[in-house]
Design a protein around this motif. Structure first.
Motif, PDB file in Angstrom:
ATOM      1  N   THR A 189       0.815  -1.218   0.000  1.00  0.00           N
ATOM      2  CA  THR A 189       0.000   0.000   0.000  1.00  0.00           C
ATOM      3  C   THR A 189       0.846   1.265   0.000  1.00  0.00           C
ATOM      4  N   GLY A 190       2.144   1.118   0.145  1.00  0.00           N
ATOM      5  CA  GLY A 190       3.018   2.265   0.332  1.00  0.00           C
ATOM      6  C   GLY A 190       3.452   2.357   1.790  1.00  0.00           C
ATOM      7  N   GLU A 191       2.624   1.803   2.672  1.00  0.00           N
ATOM      8  CA  GLU A 191       2.947   1.772   4.097  1.00  0.00           C
ATOM      9  C   GLU A 191       3.147   0.363   4.619  1.00  0.00           C
ATOM     10  N   ARG A 192       2.355  -0.588   4.098  1.00  0.00           N
ATOM     11  CA  ARG A 192       2.526  -1.973   4.538  1.00  0.00           C
ATOM     12  C   ARG A 192       2.024  -2.943   3.477  1.00  0.00           C
ATOM     13  N   SER A 193       2.421  -4.185   3.636  1.00  0.00           N
ATOM     14  CA  SER A 193       2.092  -5.236   2.686  1.00  0.00           C
ATOM     15  C   SER A 193       0.626  -5.638   2.807  1.00  0.00           C
ATOM     16  N   VAL A 194       0.078  -6.105   1.685  1.00  0.00           N
ATOM     17  CA  VAL A 194      -1.305  -6.571   1.660  1.00  0.00           C
ATOM     18  C   VAL A 194      -1.369  -7.856   0.838  1.00  0.00           C
ATOM     19  N   VAL A 195      -2.246  -8.765   1.261  1.00  0.00           N
ATOM     20  CA  VAL A 195      -2.407 -10.034   0.554  1.00  0.00           C
ATOM     21  C   VAL A 195      -3.886 -10.396   0.522  1.00  0.00           C
ATOM     22  N   ARG A 196      -4.281 -11.039  -0.562  1.00  0.00           N
ATOM     23  CA  ARG A 196      -5.632 -11.603  -0.673  1.00  0.00           C
ATOM     24  C   ARG A 196      -5.449 -13.097  -0.848  1.00  0.00           C
ATOM     25  N   VAL A 197      -6.052 -13.871   0.057  1.00  0.00           N
ATOM     26  CA  VAL A 197      -5.901 -15.327   0.031  1.00  0.00           C
ATOM     27  C   VAL A 197      -7.268 -16.001  -0.030  1.00  0.00           C
ATOM     28  N   MET A 198      -7.256 -17.239  -0.536  1.00  0.00           N
ATOM     29  CA  MET A 198      -8.444 -18.088  -0.499  1.00  0.00           C
ATOM     30  C   MET A 198      -8.108 -19.290   0.365  1.00  0.00           C
ATOM     31  N   ILE A 199      -8.910 -19.483   1.407  1.00  0.00           N
ATOM     32  CA  ILE A 199      -8.680 -20.577   2.354  1.00  0.00           C
ATOM     33  C   ILE A 199      -9.700 -21.668   2.062  1.00  0.00           C
ATOM     34  N   ARG A 200      -9.208 -22.874   1.785  1.00  0.00           N
ATOM     35  CA  ARG A 200     -10.090 -24.022   1.566  1.00  0.00           C
ATOM     36  C   ARG A 200     -10.392 -24.639   2.920  1.00  0.00           C
ATOM     37  N   SER A 201     -11.659 -24.656   3.309  1.00  0.00           N
ATOM     38  CA  SER A 201     -12.015 -25.273   4.584  1.00  0.00           C
ATOM     39  C   SER A 201     -13.235 -26.159   4.398  1.00  0.00           C
ATOM     40  N   ARG A 202     -13.488 -26.980   5.382  1.00  0.00           N
ATOM     41  CA  ARG A 202     -14.659 -27.866   5.297  1.00  0.00           C
ATOM     42  C   ARG A 202     -15.954 -27.066   5.312  1.00  0.00           C
ATOM     43  N   ASP A 203     -15.889 -25.807   5.732  1.00  0.00           N
ATOM     44  CA  ASP A 203     -17.061 -24.929   5.743  1.00  0.00           C
ATOM     45  C   ASP A 203     -17.249 -24.192   4.424  1.00  0.00           C
ATOM     46  N   GLY A 204     -16.338 -24.409   3.473  1.00  0.00           N
ATOM     47  CA  GLY A 204     -16.384 -23.710   2.187  1.00  0.00           C
ATOM     48  C   GLY A 204     -15.155 -22.845   2.006  1.00  0.00           C
ATOM     49  N   ASP A 205     -15.034 -22.254   0.835  1.00  0.00           N
ATOM     50  CA  ASP A 205     -13.892 -21.391   0.533  1.00  0.00           C
ATOM     51  C   ASP A 205     -14.117 -20.006   1.128  1.00  0.00           C
ATOM     52  N   LEU A 206     -13.077 -19.484   1.784  1.00  0.00           N
ATOM     53  CA  LEU A 206     -13.115 -18.144   2.353  1.00  0.00           C
ATOM     54  C   LEU A 206     -12.101 -17.280   1.620  1.00  0.00           C
ATOM     55  N   ILE A 207     -12.508 -16.096   1.187  1.00  0.00           N
ATOM     56  CA  ILE A 207     -11.576 -15.156   0.565  1.00  0.00           C
ATOM     57  C   ILE A 207     -11.380 -14.003   1.543  1.00  0.00           C
ATOM     58  N   VAL A 208     -10.104 -13.755   1.892  1.00  0.00           N
ATOM     59  CA  VAL A 208      -9.767 -12.778   2.933  1.00  0.00           C
ATOM     60  C   VAL A 208      -8.675 -11.848   2.421  1.00  0.00           C
ATOM     61  N   THR A 209      -8.814 -10.565   2.699  1.00  0.00           N
ATOM     62  CA  THR A 209      -7.762  -9.587   2.451  1.00  0.00           C
ATOM     63  C   THR A 209      -7.172  -9.202   3.802  1.00  0.00           C
ATOM     64  N   ALA A 210      -5.842  -9.234   3.909  1.00  0.00           N
ATOM     65  CA  ALA A 210      -5.180  -8.934   5.185  1.00  0.00           C
ATOM     66  C   ALA A 210      -3.910  -8.133   4.939  1.00  0.00           C
ATOM     67  N   PHE A 211      -3.472  -7.463   5.995  1.00  0.00           N
ATOM     68  CA  PHE A 211      -2.277  -6.620   5.927  1.00  0.00           C
ATOM     69  C   PHE A 211      -1.160  -7.202   6.781  1.00  0.00           C
ATOM     70  N   GLU A 212       0.056  -6.756   6.504  1.00  0.00           N
ATOM     71  CA  GLU A 212       1.222  -7.192   7.268  1.00  0.00           C
ATOM     72  C   GLU A 212       0.963  -7.009   8.764  1.00  0.00           C
ATOM     73  N   GLY A 213       1.208  -8.075   9.532  1.00  0.00           N
ATOM     74  CA  GLY A 213       0.984  -8.054  10.969  1.00  0.00           C
ATOM     75  C   GLY A 213      -0.358  -8.643  11.377  1.00  0.00           C
ATOM     76  N   ASP A 214      -1.276  -8.802  10.420  1.00  0.00           N
ATOM     77  CA  ASP A 214      -2.588  -9.385  10.726  1.00  0.00           C
ATOM     78  C   ASP A 214      -2.492 -10.894  10.899  1.00  0.00           C
ATOM     79  N   GLU A 215      -3.470 -11.447  11.611  1.00  0.00           N
ATOM     80  CA  GLU A 215      -3.649 -12.893  11.703  1.00  0.00           C
ATOM     81  C   GLU A 215      -4.952 -13.239  11.007  1.00  0.00           C
ATOM     82  N   ILE A 216      -4.903 -14.244  10.160  1.00  0.00           N
ATOM     83  CA  ILE A 216      -6.082 -14.701   9.431  1.00  0.00           C
ATOM     84  C   ILE A 216      -6.510 -16.027  10.055  1.00  0.00           C
ATOM     85  N   ALA A 217      -7.731 -16.089  10.573  1.00  0.00           N
ATOM     86  CA  ALA A 217      -8.231 -17.325  11.172  1.00  0.00           C
ATOM     87  C   ALA A 217      -8.416 -18.386  10.092  1.00  0.00           C
ATOM     88  N   ILE A 218      -7.929 -19.591  10.381  1.00  0.00           N
ATOM     89  CA  ILE A 218      -8.126 -20.741   9.508  1.00  0.00           C
ATOM     90  C   ILE A 218      -9.041 -21.694  10.274  1.00  0.00           C
TER      91      ILE A 218
END
Length: 90
Positions: free
Chosen positions: A28-57
């Motif tokens: 972003t100019g200040e910190r990193s950003v990522v968009r991920v797709m998590i495959r889970s038994r509950d279905g696919d989750l698409i999440v956008t997160a920034f450097e330092g964040d925790e993404i629940a799996i």
């Protein structure tokens, strides 16, 4: 201690026992950003997160987002550092 591993954009990573697709990586100019797709038994989750964040799996702890790396002489793609934090033992 968590180990961060670089994952190129457009690839998949195993975090714990969960498949995570690295869809988009950038900065972003200040910190990193990522968009991920998590495959889970509950279905696919698409999440956008920034450097330092925790993404629940669901059922498998979380992914901790580290710094992104821009394309360079060794890789033509953006990369993101991710670490797996297992669920606490009951």
């Amino acid at each position: 201690m968590m180990e961060f591993i670089d994952h190129p954009q457009g690839t998949q990573a195993m975090l714990g026992s969960t498949l995570v697709g690295i869809m988009q990586v950038g900065h972003t100019g200040e910190r990193s950003v990522v968009r991920v797709m998590i495959r889970s038994r509950d279905g696919d989750l698409i999440v956008t997160a920034f450097e330092g964040d925790e993404i629940a799996i669901p059922g498998d702890g979380s992914a901790v987002v580290g710094p992104a790396s821009a394309p360079d002489g060794t890789s033509a793609r953006w990369r993101i550092a991710l670490a797996h934090r297992p669920s606490p033992m009951p």
